[in-house]
Design a protein around this motif. Sequence first.
Motif, PDB file in Angstrom:
ATOM      1  N   LEU A  33       9.842  -7.011  -3.321  1.00 15.99           N
ATOM      2  CA  LEU A  33       9.405  -6.703  -1.962  1.00 15.99           C
ATOM      3  C   LEU A  33       9.509  -5.226  -1.597  1.00 15.99           C
ATOM      4  CD1 LEU A  33      10.716  -9.838  -0.025  1.00 15.99           C
ATOM      5  CD2 LEU A  33       8.541  -9.484  -1.204  1.00 15.99           C
ATOM      6  N   PRO A  34      10.554  -4.505  -2.029  1.00 16.40           N
ATOM      7  CA  PRO A  34      10.554  -3.062  -1.725  1.00 16.40           C
ATOM      8  C   PRO A  34       9.352  -2.338  -2.348  1.00 16.40           C
ATOM      9  CG  PRO A  34      12.762  -3.783  -2.261  1.00 16.40           C
ATOM     10  CD  PRO A  34      11.843  -4.933  -2.588  1.00 16.40           C
ATOM     11  N   GLU A  35       8.967  -2.714  -3.560  1.00 21.09           N
ATOM     12  CA  GLU A  35       7.772  -2.130  -4.179  1.00 21.09           C
ATOM     13  C   GLU A  35       6.517  -2.534  -3.411  1.00 21.09           C
ATOM     14  OE1 GLU A  35       7.376  -2.312  -8.581  1.00 21.09           O
ATOM     15  OE2 GLU A  35       9.388  -3.209  -8.440  1.00 21.09           O
ATOM     16  N   TRP A  36       6.478  -3.790  -2.969  1.00 16.75           N
ATOM     17  CA  TRP A  36       5.340  -4.280  -2.198  1.00 16.75           C
ATOM     18  C   TRP A  36       5.194  -3.487  -0.889  1.00 16.75           C
ATOM     19  CZ3 TRP A  36       5.357  -6.827   2.612  1.00 16.75           C
ATOM     20  CH2 TRP A  36       4.112  -7.335   3.014  1.00 16.75           C
ATOM     21  N   LEU A  37       6.311  -3.163  -0.258  1.00 15.67           N
ATOM     22  CA  LEU A  37       6.287  -2.407   0.993  1.00 15.67           C
ATOM     23  C   LEU A  37       5.629  -1.043   0.799  1.00 15.67           C
ATOM     24  CD1 LEU A  37       7.114  -2.385   3.982  1.00 15.67           C
ATOM     25  CD2 LEU A  37       9.307  -1.422   3.254  1.00 15.67           C
ATOM     26  N   ASP A  38       5.747  -0.476  -0.397  1.00 13.09           N
ATOM     27  CA  ASP A  38       5.103   0.808  -0.685  1.00 13.09           C
ATOM     28  C   ASP A  38       3.580   0.725  -0.630  1.00 13.09           C
ATOM     29  OD1 ASP A  38       7.501   2.130  -1.014  1.00 13.09           O
ATOM     30  OD2 ASP A  38       7.529   1.880  -3.196  1.00 13.09           O
ATOM     31  N   LEU A  39       3.025  -0.486  -0.635  1.00  9.47           N
ATOM     32  CA  LEU A  39       1.573  -0.654  -0.536  1.00  9.47           C
ATOM     33  C   LEU A  39       1.070  -0.521   0.903  1.00  9.47           C
ATOM     34  CD1 LEU A  39       0.986  -3.657  -2.963  1.00  9.47           C
ATOM     35  CD2 LEU A  39       0.844  -1.204  -3.456  1.00  9.47           C
ATOM     36  N   PHE A  40       1.981  -0.251   1.853  1.00  7.61           N
ATOM     37  CA  PHE A  40       1.611  -0.113   3.260  1.00  7.61           C
ATOM     38  C   PHE A  40       1.605   1.347   3.671  1.00  7.61           C
ATOM     39  CE2 PHE A  40       2.148  -4.539   3.544  1.00  7.61           C
ATOM     40  CZ  PHE A  40       1.495  -4.949   4.693  1.00  7.61           C
ATOM     41  N   VAL A  71      -7.732  -4.204   5.908  1.00  6.61           N
ATOM     42  CA  VAL A  71      -8.303  -2.859   5.948  1.00  6.61           C
ATOM     43  C   VAL A  71      -7.350  -1.988   5.147  1.00  6.61           C
ATOM     44  CG1 VAL A  71      -8.971  -0.883   7.361  1.00  6.61           C
ATOM     45  CG2 VAL A  71      -9.358  -3.214   8.205  1.00  6.61           C
ATOM     46  N   VAL A  72      -7.889  -1.301   4.141  1.00 10.08           N
ATOM     47  CA  VAL A  72      -7.070  -0.438   3.290  1.00 10.08           C
ATOM     48  C   VAL A  72      -7.628   0.979   3.317  1.00 10.08           C
ATOM     49  CG1 VAL A  72      -6.353  -2.322   1.767  1.00 10.08           C
ATOM     50  CG2 VAL A  72      -8.391  -0.990   1.192  1.00 10.08           C
ATOM     51  N   GLU A  73      -6.750   1.909   3.010  1.00 11.59           N
ATOM     52  CA  GLU A  73      -7.173   3.283   2.808  1.00 11.59           C
ATOM     53  C   GLU A  73      -6.941   3.630   1.351  1.00 11.59           C
ATOM     54  OE1 GLU A  73      -4.754   5.913   5.194  1.00 11.59           O
ATOM     55  OE2 GLU A  73      -2.944   5.477   4.041  1.00 11.59           O
ATOM     56  N   ARG A  74      -7.730   4.537   0.842  1.00 10.26           N
ATOM     57  CA  ARG A  74      -7.517   4.994  -0.539  1.00 10.26           C
ATOM     58  C   ARG A  74      -6.251   5.826  -0.588  1.00 10.26           C
ATOM     59  NH1 ARG A  74     -10.820   4.061  -4.558  1.00 10.26           N
ATOM     60  NH2 ARG A  74     -12.916   3.377  -4.109  1.00 10.26           N
ATOM     61  N   ASP A  75      -5.489   5.636  -1.676  1.00  5.84           N
ATOM     62  CA  ASP A  75      -4.239   6.362  -1.865  1.00  5.84           C
ATOM     63  C   ASP A  75      -4.133   6.741  -3.337  1.00  5.84           C
ATOM     64  OD1 ASP A  75      -1.105   5.786  -2.714  1.00  5.84           O
ATOM     65  OD2 ASP A  75      -1.310   6.937  -0.864  1.00  5.84           O
ATOM     66  N   HIS A 122      -1.193   4.602  -5.265  1.00  8.16           N
ATOM     67  CA  HIS A 122      -1.314   3.147  -5.385  1.00  8.16           C
ATOM     68  C   HIS A 122      -2.759   2.667  -5.530  1.00  8.16           C
ATOM     69  CE1 HIS A 122       2.511   3.801  -3.201  1.00  8.16           C
ATOM     70  NE2 HIS A 122       2.931   2.945  -4.100  1.00  8.16           N
ATOM     71  N   GLY A 123      -3.696   3.551  -5.382  1.00  5.64           N
ATOM     72  CA  GLY A 123      -5.098   3.143  -5.367  1.00  5.64           C
ATOM     73  C   GLY A 123      -5.538   2.838  -3.948  1.00  5.64           C
ATOM     74  N   PHE A 124      -4.797   1.949  -3.293  1.00  4.96           N
ATOM     75  CA  PHE A 124      -5.075   1.596  -1.903  1.00  4.96           C
ATOM     76  C   PHE A 124      -3.748   1.395  -1.181  1.00  4.96           C
ATOM     77  CE2 PHE A 124      -8.629  -0.222  -4.360  1.00  4.96           C
ATOM     78  CZ  PHE A 124      -9.684   0.453  -3.766  1.00  4.96           C
ATOM     79  N   ARG A 125      -3.790   1.543   0.135  1.00 12.05           N
ATOM     80  CA  ARG A 125      -2.640   1.215   0.987  1.00 12.05           C
ATOM     81  C   ARG A 125      -3.158   0.446   2.192  1.00 12.05           C
ATOM     82  NH1 ARG A 125       1.658   6.043   1.390  1.00 12.05           N
ATOM     83  NH2 ARG A 125       2.901   4.350   2.178  1.00 12.05           N
TER      84      ARG A 125
END
Length: 174
Positions: A38-45, A141-145, A148-151
């Motif tokens: 979950l901490p890694e998953w949170l980095d996708l935000f 809705v994602v933004e390019r990052d 991560h590729g997307f956030r």
Amino acid sequence: MVEVQAAPSATASESMVLSHEVEQFLYREADLLDSWRLPEWLDLFAPTGHYLIPATDKPDGDPSRDLFLVQDDRFLLEQRINSLMKRSAHAEYPHSRTRRMISNVRVTGGSDELIGIAANFTVFRMRSGTVDTYVGHYEHVVERDEQHGFRFMVRRSVLDLDALRPHGKVSIIL
């Protein structure tokens, strides 16, 4: 429904590449959640990202005026993750086992900055000899990052269930 303006027409190969990137992003996200990373998953935000689950009786609800099962900004989401990772989170300790099926992934619009994503999901939650099944669709809705590729700017999980019976709650990330 989360709406993103349609992108200027892209070539077929550009559309296929974007669709593949979006699918891989969602599959990676599902793996992080099923592995309780979950901490890694949170980095996708994104720092301004939101995690939303509308009430089952108002799936098209607006978070500014309707009751939601989950309506977390990044700060609240971080608190939720910290809580779920502790032994004191009795609803999820020991952690449930989950398995996610993601299908019908579509890019619904976007620009160079923001991309709309729709997909269907089924999440199986196994705990204490019981299997709970959550079925619904995503409206992201994602933004390019670069990292991560997307956030996620908006991660919206819309349940197709009439009610939360028999499980009665959502204690996992959908």
